[in-house]
Scaffold this motif. Structure first.
Motif, short mmCIF file in Angstrom:
data_model
loop_
_atom_site.label_atom_id
_atom_site.label_comp_id
_atom_site.label_asym_id
_atom_site.label_seq_id
_atom_site.Cartn_x
_atom_site.Cartn_y
_atom_site.Cartn_z
N LEU A 1 72.82 -80.58 34.91
CA LEU A 1 71.88 -80.31 36.01
C LEU A 1 72.28 -79.07 36.80
CD1 LEU A 1 71.38 -83.99 37.19
CD2 LEU A 1 69.63 -82.54 36.14
N LYS A 2 73.56 -78.85 36.91
CA LYS A 2 74.05 -77.69 37.67
C LYS A 2 73.91 -76.39 36.88
CE LYS A 2 78.21 -75.87 39.96
NZ LYS A 2 79.64 -76.15 40.29
N ASN A 3 74.04 -76.47 35.56
CA ASN A 3 74.18 -75.26 34.76
C ASN A 3 72.98 -74.90 33.89
OD1 ASN A 3 77.11 -74.29 35.22
ND2 ASN A 3 77.33 -76.49 34.88
N ILE A 4 72.10 -75.84 33.62
CA ILE A 4 70.90 -75.50 32.86
C ILE A 4 69.94 -74.77 33.80
CG2 ILE A 4 68.91 -76.39 31.59
CD1 ILE A 4 70.66 -78.82 30.82
N ASN A 5 69.55 -73.60 33.41
CA ASN A 5 68.67 -72.77 34.24
C ASN A 5 67.63 -72.11 33.34
OD1 ASN A 5 67.52 -71.28 36.28
ND2 ASN A 5 69.15 -69.76 36.38
N ASN A 6 66.54 -72.85 33.12
CA ASN A 6 65.48 -72.36 32.24
C ASN A 6 64.17 -72.96 32.71
OD1 ASN A 6 63.65 -71.91 30.11
ND2 ASN A 6 65.29 -71.93 28.58
N GLU A 7 63.27 -72.11 33.14
CA GLU A 7 62.01 -72.60 33.72
C GLU A 7 61.13 -73.31 32.70
OE1 GLU A 7 59.49 -68.40 33.34
OE2 GLU A 7 60.19 -69.12 35.30
N LYS A 8 61.44 -73.16 31.41
CA LYS A 8 60.67 -73.86 30.39
C LYS A 8 61.06 -75.33 30.28
CE LYS A 8 59.96 -69.85 27.35
NZ LYS A 8 60.22 -69.30 25.99
N ASN B 1 81.51 -78.54 23.51
CA ASN B 1 80.17 -78.96 23.13
C ASN B 1 79.18 -78.77 24.26
OD1 ASN B 1 81.37 -81.86 21.25
ND2 ASN B 1 81.00 -79.78 20.54
N LEU B 2 79.56 -79.23 25.46
CA LEU B 2 78.68 -79.15 26.62
C LEU B 2 78.38 -77.69 26.97
CD1 LEU B 2 80.22 -81.92 28.90
CD2 LEU B 2 78.14 -82.08 27.55
N ASN B 3 79.39 -76.86 26.95
CA ASN B 3 79.19 -75.45 27.27
C ASN B 3 78.25 -74.78 26.27
OD1 ASN B 3 80.76 -75.07 29.64
ND2 ASN B 3 82.63 -75.11 28.42
N TYR B 4 78.43 -75.11 24.99
CA TYR B 4 77.58 -74.52 23.95
C TYR B 4 76.13 -74.99 24.11
CZ TYR B 4 75.60 -73.42 19.39
OH TYR B 4 74.78 -72.95 18.38
N ILE B 5 75.94 -76.29 24.38
CA ILE B 5 74.58 -76.82 24.55
C ILE B 5 73.88 -76.13 25.72
CG2 ILE B 5 73.27 -78.89 25.20
CD1 ILE B 5 75.42 -80.52 23.65
N VAL B 6 74.57 -75.99 26.84
CA VAL B 6 73.99 -75.33 28.01
C VAL B 6 73.66 -73.88 27.70
CG1 VAL B 6 74.48 -74.49 30.33
CG2 VAL B 6 75.01 -76.86 29.73
#
Length: 366
Positions: free
Chosen positions: A265-272, A355-360
Motif C-alpha cells: 500500500l505504501k509503495n505501489i504507485n500506479n493510477e491504473k 520478491n516483494l520489491n520485484y512485485i512492486v
C-alpha cells in the motif's frame, strides 16, 4: 517465477513438527474424532473467544450444519430468507440453499467489498430470519452496524469467517465471535490451512454446539442411537493435529501478512491500479491482497510476462453461476463490476523481501 502461492514453501517450516505429530497419530490407534480433534476444538474456541468449536469436514458443511441445527431447534424453518452478500464465494450462498432456505442477495460496499449495512433494511422482509455476514478476503465486515440492524429486527446473525481466521476489531472481538455461530474453512490456502479439507463451527450457544456435534456425526446421541437426520462431516484427526501446530503461530503469521500488505500500500504507485481499503488495524488478515484494474486480461498478461503469478477471486459472480440458476435475473451492478475487475497478487509468508520489491517494481511499471 514468483508463484501466486507455493503451499510447499508455506508449510515447510512446520514439516518436522508434522512428522512428529503424524507418528503420534499412528501410535494412537484412534483415527476419527480422537484427542487431536478434541484438543484442537478447545484451542480454536479459546483463540476465537467462543465457548465451543466443532470440527467439520470443510467450511461449506460448517455453514450447512449451522442452518440445519437452527431449523432442528425451531429457530428457523425451511423456506425462511437469509440475507447474504452478493459479492462472495459461491459456498456462502450454496449453504443457504442446501439447508432448504432462501438467499436474499445484498450488494457490497465498493470500498471494502463486504456487505453494505446501508442496503440491509431494504432487504429485510416478513420472511427474513437471519443475516449471514462474510468477512471477505480476510477483512471484517462492519459488524457494529450490522449487529445493531440484526438486533433491532430480531434476526439471527451468523458469520462466514472462512477467510478471516484471527481478524479482530478495535475491542478485541474475534472473527467467529460476533454472531450466534460462525463457519470456518481450513482449506490449505487459508491463513490457517490444513494439508487437506477441514472446517469448524464456533459458537457460545452450548445447546446449539451440542446439536451440531451430533449432526456432524450422523445425528448420533450414542454410538447406536441416532436422534437426528445428520451428516458425516467430521474434522479429520490428522488434520486437527496439523492445525494445532499452525494455530500457535497464526497471530504472528497474520501480523506478517499485514506488514506485507502495508508495504504494498505504501509503495505501489500506479493510477491504473485501485488498491484495497485498509485502515491499518487488526481487522484485516489479508487472506488475499485484491486489486481492481479495468483491463484485467491485459494486466494478467503483463504479470505473466514478468513471471509473477496472479489469481482472480472470483471471475463469475454467484448469481450468474449455472449452479445457482434460481438466482437469475437479478440486477447487481456493484457486484458485477467488482467481479469484472478484481485480481489478486501474491501475499503469503513464503515471499521474500526481494520478491516483494520485484512485485512492486513491476506493478509500478504497468
Amino acid at each position: 517465477m514468483i508463484p501466486f502461492l507455493d503451499l510447499h514453501a508455506v508449510n515447510k517450516p512446520y514439516q518436522d513438527q508434522f512428522g512428529i505429530e503424524f507418528e503420534k497419530f499412528l501410535d494412537s490407534g484412534h483415527y476419527i474424532l480422537g484427542d487431536g480433534v478434541k484438543v484442537f476444538e478447545t484451542e480454536f474456541a479459546a483463540f476465537c473467544n467462543t465457548e465451543r468449536a466443532i470440527g467439520t469436514g470443510n467450511g461449506l458443511d460448517a455453514l450447512v450444519l449451522i442452518f440445519k441445527a437452527l431449523i432442528e431447534q425451531g429457530r428457523m424453518k425451511p423456506g425462511d430468507e437469509v440475507i447474504v452478500p452478493a459479492n462472495t464465494y459461491i459456498a456462502s450462498i450454496m449453504s443457504v440453499l442446501l439447508a432448504g432456505l432462501k438467499p436474499v442477495l445484498v450488494e457490497p460496499d465498493p470500498q471494502t467489498f463486504n456487505l453494505d449495512p446501508n442496503r440491509l433494511n431494504d432487504a429485510i422482509g416478513d420472511n427474513t430470519a437471519a443475516i449471514l455476514v462474510v468477512h471477505l478476503y480476510g477483512q471484517l465486515a462492519d459488524m457494529e452496524s450490522i449487529s445493531k440492524i440484526a438486533a433491532s429486527n430480531d434476526l439471527i446473525l451468523l458469520e462466514d469467517a472462512a477467510q478471516a481466521h484471527g481478524a479482530r476489531d478495535e475491542h478485541g472481538m474475534m472473527a467467529g465471535s460476533f454472531g450466534l455461530a460462525a463457519g470456518f474453512s481450513f482449506y490449505p490456502t487459508k491463513n490457517l490451512g490444513a494439508l487437506g479439507d477441514g472446517g469448524a463451527v464456533t459458537t457460545s450457544d452450548l445447546e446449539l454446539a451440542d446439536l451440531i456435534s451430533k449432526l456432524r456425526n450422523y445425528g448420533r446421541r450414542t454410538k447406536d442411537a441416532n436422534d437426528y437426520l445428520g451428516m458425516n462431516s467430521r474434522l479429520d484427526e490428522i488434520q486437527a493435529r496439523f492445525l494445532r501446530i499452525k494455530l500457535q503461530e497464526l497471530d504472528l503469521m497474520n501480523e506478517h501478512r499485514r506488514r506485507m500488505a502495508s508495504f504494498y500500500l505504501k509503495n505501489i504507485n500506479n493510477e491504473k491500479l485501485k488498491l484495497p481499503y485498509y485502515d491499518g488495524s487488526q481487522n484485516h488478515v489479508f487472506h488475499q491482497f485484491v486489486l481492481r484494474v479495468k483491463d484485467r486480461a491485459d494486466f494478467i498478461d503483463f504479470m505473466s510476462e514478468k513471471e509473477i503469478g496472479t489469481l482472480v477471486h472470483y471471475p463469475i459472480p454467484p448469481h450468474n453461476q449455472k449452479a445457482l440458476n434460481v438466482l437469475e435475473n437479478q440486477s447487481l451492478p456493484v457486484t458485477e463490476a467488482i467481479h469484472r475487475e478484481v485480481v489478486s497478487i501474491p501475499l503469503n509468508p513464503a515471499l521474500s523481501e526481494d520478491n516483494l520489491n520485484y512485485i512492486v517494481e513491476q506493478l509500478n511499471r504497468y
